[in-house]
Motif scaffolding. Structure first.
Motif, PDB file in Angstrom:
ATOM      1  N   ARG A   1     -19.371 -27.876 -77.499  1.00  0.00           N
ATOM      2  CA  ARG A   1     -20.421 -28.073 -76.458  1.00  0.00           C
ATOM      3  C   ARG A   1     -19.979 -29.306 -75.595  1.00  0.00           C
ATOM      4  NH1 ARG A   1     -24.741 -27.678 -79.899  1.00  0.00           N
ATOM      5  NH2 ARG A   1     -25.646 -29.660 -78.659  1.00  0.00           N
ATOM      6  N   MET A   2     -19.526 -29.057 -74.599  1.00  0.00           N
ATOM      7  CA  MET A   2     -18.932 -30.100 -73.438  1.00  0.00           C
ATOM      8  C   MET A   2     -19.950 -29.896 -72.043  1.00  0.00           C
ATOM      9  SD  MET A   2     -14.774 -30.327 -73.916  1.00  0.00           S
ATOM     10  CE  MET A   2     -14.411 -28.684 -73.355  1.00  0.00           C
ATOM     11  N   LEU A   3     -19.991 -30.999 -71.402  1.00  0.00           N
ATOM     12  CA  LEU A   3     -20.986 -31.147 -70.360  1.00  0.00           C
ATOM     13  C   LEU A   3     -20.097 -30.895 -68.967  1.00  0.00           C
ATOM     14  CD1 LEU A   3     -24.075 -31.409 -69.217  1.00  0.00           C
ATOM     15  CD2 LEU A   3     -23.514 -34.093 -69.325  1.00  0.00           C
ATOM     16  N   GLY A   4     -20.420 -30.211 -68.183  1.00  0.00           N
ATOM     17  CA  GLY A   4     -19.775 -29.830 -66.962  1.00  0.00           C
ATOM     18  C   GLY A   4     -20.354 -30.335 -65.681  1.00  0.00           C
ATOM     19  N   VAL A   5     -19.461 -31.115 -65.057  1.00  0.00           N
ATOM     20  CA  VAL A   5     -19.919 -31.939 -63.879  1.00  0.00           C
ATOM     21  C   VAL A   5     -19.353 -31.228 -62.618  1.00  0.00           C
ATOM     22  CG1 VAL A   5     -20.073 -34.238 -62.815  1.00  0.00           C
ATOM     23  CG2 VAL A   5     -19.920 -33.840 -65.289  1.00  0.00           C
ATOM     24  N   PRO A   6     -20.450 -30.806 -61.598  1.00  0.00           N
ATOM     25  CA  PRO A   6     -19.526 -30.236 -60.529  1.00  0.00           C
ATOM     26  C   PRO A   6     -19.266 -30.955 -59.487  1.00  0.00           C
ATOM     27  CG  PRO A   6     -22.026 -29.754 -60.753  1.00  0.00           C
ATOM     28  CD  PRO A   6     -21.659 -30.745 -61.959  1.00  0.00           C
ATOM     29  N   TYR A   7     -18.182 -30.828 -58.661  1.00  0.00           N
ATOM     30  CA  TYR A   7     -17.890 -31.441 -57.508  1.00  0.00           C
ATOM     31  C   TYR A   7     -17.564 -30.658 -56.235  1.00  0.00           C
ATOM     32  CZ  TYR A   7     -17.243 -35.640 -60.599  1.00  0.00           C
ATOM     33  OH  TYR A   7     -17.545 -36.725 -61.262  1.00  0.00           O
ATOM     34  N   ARG A   8     -17.827 -31.244 -55.357  1.00  0.00           N
ATOM     35  CA  ARG A   8     -17.394 -30.291 -54.191  1.00  0.00           C
ATOM     36  C   ARG A   8     -15.856 -30.181 -54.034  1.00  0.00           C
ATOM     37  NH1 ARG A   8     -19.811 -29.151 -49.425  1.00  0.00           N
ATOM     38  NH2 ARG A   8     -18.654 -28.796 -47.209  1.00  0.00           N
ATOM     39  N   SER A   9     -14.977 -30.941 -54.321  1.00  0.00           N
ATOM     40  CA  SER A   9     -13.584 -30.688 -54.053  1.00  0.00           C
ATOM     41  C   SER A   9     -12.823 -31.137 -55.256  1.00  0.00           C
ATOM     42  CB  SER A   9     -13.181 -31.345 -52.816  1.00  0.00           C
ATOM     43  OG  SER A   9     -13.105 -32.562 -53.044  1.00  0.00           O
ATOM     44  N   SER A  10     -11.662 -30.627 -55.252  1.00  0.00           N
ATOM     45  CA  SER A  10     -10.983 -31.028 -56.557  1.00  0.00           C
ATOM     46  C   SER A  10     -10.303 -32.664 -56.241  1.00  0.00           C
ATOM     47  CB  SER A  10      -9.378 -30.044 -56.511  1.00  0.00           C
ATOM     48  OG  SER A  10      -9.935 -28.863 -57.122  1.00  0.00           O
ATOM     49  N   PRO A  11      -9.955 -33.109 -55.091  1.00  0.00           N
ATOM     50  CA  PRO A  11      -9.626 -34.395 -55.033  1.00  0.00           C
ATOM     51  C   PRO A  11     -10.511 -35.557 -55.397  1.00  0.00           C
ATOM     52  CG  PRO A  11      -8.727 -33.039 -53.105  1.00  0.00           C
ATOM     53  CD  PRO A  11      -9.701 -32.201 -53.846  1.00  0.00           C
ATOM     54  N   LEU A  12     -11.990 -34.999 -54.945  1.00  0.00           N
ATOM     55  CA  LEU A  12     -13.023 -35.853 -55.467  1.00  0.00           C
ATOM     56  C   LEU A  12     -13.351 -35.891 -56.850  1.00  0.00           C
ATOM     57  CD1 LEU A  12     -16.051 -34.724 -52.946  1.00  0.00           C
ATOM     58  CD2 LEU A  12     -14.565 -37.167 -53.036  1.00  0.00           C
ATOM     59  N   ALA A  13     -13.205 -34.637 -57.539  1.00  0.00           N
ATOM     60  CA  ALA A  13     -13.071 -34.745 -59.013  1.00  0.00           C
ATOM     61  C   ALA A  13     -12.013 -35.544 -59.657  1.00  0.00           C
ATOM     62  CB  ALA A  13     -12.859 -33.351 -59.454  1.00  0.00           C
ATOM     63  N   VAL A  14     -10.880 -35.552 -59.188  1.00  0.00           N
ATOM     64  CA  VAL A  14      -9.733 -36.275 -59.496  1.00  0.00           C
ATOM     65  C   VAL A  14     -10.122 -37.733 -59.531  1.00  0.00           C
ATOM     66  CG1 VAL A  14      -7.477 -37.170 -59.273  1.00  0.00           C
ATOM     67  CG2 VAL A  14      -8.004 -34.787 -59.237  1.00  0.00           C
ATOM     68  N   GLN A  15     -10.733 -38.086 -58.283  1.00  0.00           N
ATOM     69  CA  GLN A  15     -10.954 -39.595 -58.026  1.00  0.00           C
ATOM     70  C   GLN A  15     -12.061 -40.132 -59.178  1.00  0.00           C
ATOM     71  OE1 GLN A  15     -12.626 -40.238 -54.106  1.00  0.00           O
ATOM     72  NE2 GLN A  15     -10.876 -38.941 -53.017  1.00  0.00           N
ATOM     73  N   ASP A  16     -12.990 -39.449 -59.517  1.00  0.00           N
ATOM     74  CA  ASP A  16     -14.064 -39.486 -60.526  1.00  0.00           C
ATOM     75  C   ASP A  16     -13.407 -39.849 -61.724  1.00  0.00           C
ATOM     76  OD1 ASP A  16     -16.129 -40.161 -58.837  1.00  0.00           O
ATOM     77  OD2 ASP A  16     -17.283 -38.915 -59.854  1.00  0.00           O
ATOM     78  N   MET A  17     -12.350 -39.074 -62.144  1.00  0.00           N
ATOM     79  CA  MET A  17     -11.705 -39.029 -63.451  1.00  0.00           C
ATOM     80  C   MET A  17     -10.786 -40.245 -63.721  1.00  0.00           C
ATOM     81  SD  MET A  17      -9.757 -36.018 -65.859  1.00  0.00           S
ATOM     82  CE  MET A  17      -8.380 -35.946 -64.605  1.00  0.00           C
ATOM     83  N   LEU A  18     -10.083 -40.709 -62.547  1.00  0.00           N
ATOM     84  CA  LEU A  18      -9.421 -41.920 -62.605  1.00  0.00           C
ATOM     85  C   LEU A  18     -10.339 -43.025 -62.516  1.00  0.00           C
ATOM     86  CD1 LEU A  18      -6.876 -41.106 -59.703  1.00  0.00           C
ATOM     87  CD2 LEU A  18      -6.600 -41.030 -62.118  1.00  0.00           C
ATOM     88  N   ALA A  19     -11.381 -42.765 -61.982  1.00  0.00           N
ATOM     89  CA  ALA A  19     -12.397 -44.073 -62.171  1.00  0.00           C
ATOM     90  C   ALA A  19     -13.287 -43.787 -63.471  1.00  0.00           C
ATOM     91  CB  ALA A  19     -13.623 -43.795 -61.180  1.00  0.00           C
ATOM     92  N   GLY A  20     -12.978 -42.960 -64.431  1.00  0.00           N
ATOM     93  CA  GLY A  20     -13.465 -43.041 -65.755  1.00  0.00           C
ATOM     94  C   GLY A  20     -14.839 -42.439 -65.865  1.00  0.00           C
ATOM     95  N   ARG A  21     -15.195 -41.724 -64.878  1.00  0.00           N
ATOM     96  CA  ARG A  21     -16.519 -41.044 -64.898  1.00  0.00           C
ATOM     97  C   ARG A  21     -16.740 -39.808 -65.443  1.00  0.00           C
ATOM     98  NH1 ARG A  21     -15.964 -43.095 -59.298  1.00  0.00           N
ATOM     99  NH2 ARG A  21     -17.206 -45.107 -59.234  1.00  0.00           N
ATOM    100  N   VAL A  22     -15.665 -38.934 -65.506  1.00  0.00           N
ATOM    101  CA  VAL A  22     -15.594 -37.820 -66.321  1.00  0.00           C
ATOM    102  C   VAL A  22     -14.255 -37.883 -67.183  1.00  0.00           C
ATOM    103  CG1 VAL A  22     -16.854 -36.092 -64.813  1.00  0.00           C
ATOM    104  CG2 VAL A  22     -14.422 -36.682 -64.287  1.00  0.00           C
ATOM    105  N   ASP A  23     -14.422 -37.092 -68.275  1.00  0.00           N
ATOM    106  CA  ASP A  23     -13.502 -37.136 -69.427  1.00  0.00           C
ATOM    107  C   ASP A  23     -12.016 -36.285 -69.141  1.00  0.00           C
ATOM    108  OD1 ASP A  23     -14.683 -39.235 -71.188  1.00  0.00           O
ATOM    109  OD2 ASP A  23     -16.057 -37.576 -71.620  1.00  0.00           O
ATOM    110  N   MET A  24     -12.631 -34.727 -68.727  1.00  0.00           N
ATOM    111  CA  MET A  24     -11.213 -33.980 -68.588  1.00  0.00           C
ATOM    112  C   MET A  24     -11.552 -33.211 -67.300  1.00  0.00           C
ATOM    113  SD  MET A  24     -10.720 -30.727 -71.056  1.00  0.00           S
ATOM    114  CE  MET A  24     -12.330 -29.938 -70.536  1.00  0.00           C
ATOM    115  N   PHE A  25     -10.315 -32.862 -66.550  1.00  0.00           N
ATOM    116  CA  PHE A  25     -10.549 -31.899 -65.511  1.00  0.00           C
ATOM    117  C   PHE A  25      -9.475 -30.843 -65.751  1.00  0.00           C
ATOM    118  CE2 PHE A  25      -9.915 -31.658 -60.850  1.00  0.00           C
ATOM    119  CZ  PHE A  25     -10.650 -30.787 -60.530  1.00  0.00           C
TER     120      PHE A  25
END
Length: 322
Positions: free
Chosen positions: A175-199
């Motif tokens: 079981r993993m926890l999904g975090v929705p984003y409005r766009s892929s670039p925003l998701a990448v930004q948050d992963m680079l900032a360490g806010r999510v583990d995987m994309f």
């Protein structure tokens, strides 16, 4: 007007006004709606295709981004547009195969609201983590998820990304926890900032960051390895998940009811664009995509088959419609 005068007139002058020659279509720029944000893989494909279609159409194809609601906002705009061929949709499996199984209310008729013009390309997704992530392999990440239910987070900015991640978790029995984003670039930004583990996202989104050393690619979602990243194992290999496969795709649509002759001209424009060496090089080489042109009939059959495939994958992953 006497008989002698009539005989002297050119034949065209004797035709009624309604029969006069009409200017060849298109007579103005065509609008191609991309239902995802600038910088997404769909946006990249739409812009490349639009550039290539101009030579055949004699008019520019102007991309308009209408992002939001997993692509449903942009797709709805095309489904409701006048069916004259002047408004097109750069559709994906998210908007045209998975939507009905993912959402209780889809604001358009997914199966009957569009006229397929041609398939464009297919592409596997890449499973990525931050470059300094403690999870150096997919097996590491799965082990961590098994030890900490919902302790591993993953980003999603489209239906295909959501299904890819949920299917991975379901098949790995974690079981993993999904975090929705409005766009892929925003998701990448948050992963680079360490806010999510995987994309898990398209190569156009992940590969540049991986090549820059910011992200680490753990696996590819296709059944076979990708030519763009030949050293990266598949999810089947890296996660010991022999049934896993998720492929994203792009198809050009017009609103249902668009005249067959205009569909045919648009299809010729797509085929001509996809046949150029520059287009094939940019899609296949830089973006890791498989170019896939088709007839309108083949595109319709492909979308029908993919709708069944994605619906089954969503149900097997246990994703409840929103």
């Amino acid at each position: 007007m006497n008989r002698r005068t009539l005989l002297a007139l050119p034949a065209a002058a004797l035709l009624p006004a309604t029969a006069a020659a009409q200017p060849a279509w298109p007579t103005a720029p065509i609008r191609a709606i991309v239902p995802f944000a600038p910088g997404s893989a769909t946006d990249t494909v739409g812009r490349l295709l639009g550039e290539g279609m101009r030579a055949t159409l004699g008019q520019p194809v102007v991309v308009e981004n209408r992002a939001g609601a997993n692509g449903l906002i942009g797709a709805e705009a095309v489904a409701r547009a006048t069916p004259d061929g002047n408004t097109l949709l750069v559709g994906t499996n998210s908007t045209n195969a998975a939507a009905r199984a993912l959402f209780r209310q889809v604001p358009f008729d997914m199966e009957n609201g569009f006229a397929p013009i041609s398939t464009i390309a297919t592409v596997p997704l890449l499973v990525a983590v931050k470059a300094d992530s403690p999870y150096r392999t997919l097996a590491d990440l799965i082990t961590a998820a098994r030890a900490r239910p919902e302790g591993i987070t993953y980003a999603t900015a489209s239906s295909s990304q959501q299904v890819a991640a949920a299917a991975l978790a379901a098949q790995a029995n974690v079981r993993m926890l999904g975090v929705p984003y409005r766009s892929s670039p925003l998701a990448v930004q948050d992963m680079l900032a360490g806010r999510v583990d995987m994309f898990i996202a398209d190569q156009a989104v992940i590969l540049p960051q991986a090549q820059a050393g910011s992200l680490r690619i753990l696996a590819v979602t296709s059944a076979q390895r990708s030519a763009a990243v030949p050293d990266v194992p598949t999810v089947r290999e890296a996660g010991s998940l022999p049934e896993y496969e998720v492929i994203a795709w792009f198809t050009l649509f017009a609103p249902a009811g668009t005249a067959p002759d205009r569909i045919a001209l648009l299809n010729r424009a797509v085929q001509a664009a996809l046949a150029t060496e520059e287009m094939r090089s940019r899609l296949a080489g830089a973006l890791g995509m498989t170019v896939r042109g088709s007839t309108p009939e083949q595109a319709a059959a492909f979308v029908r088959a993919e709708t069944t495939k994605w619906t089954n994958a969503i149900r097997q992953a246990g994703i409840e419609p929103q």
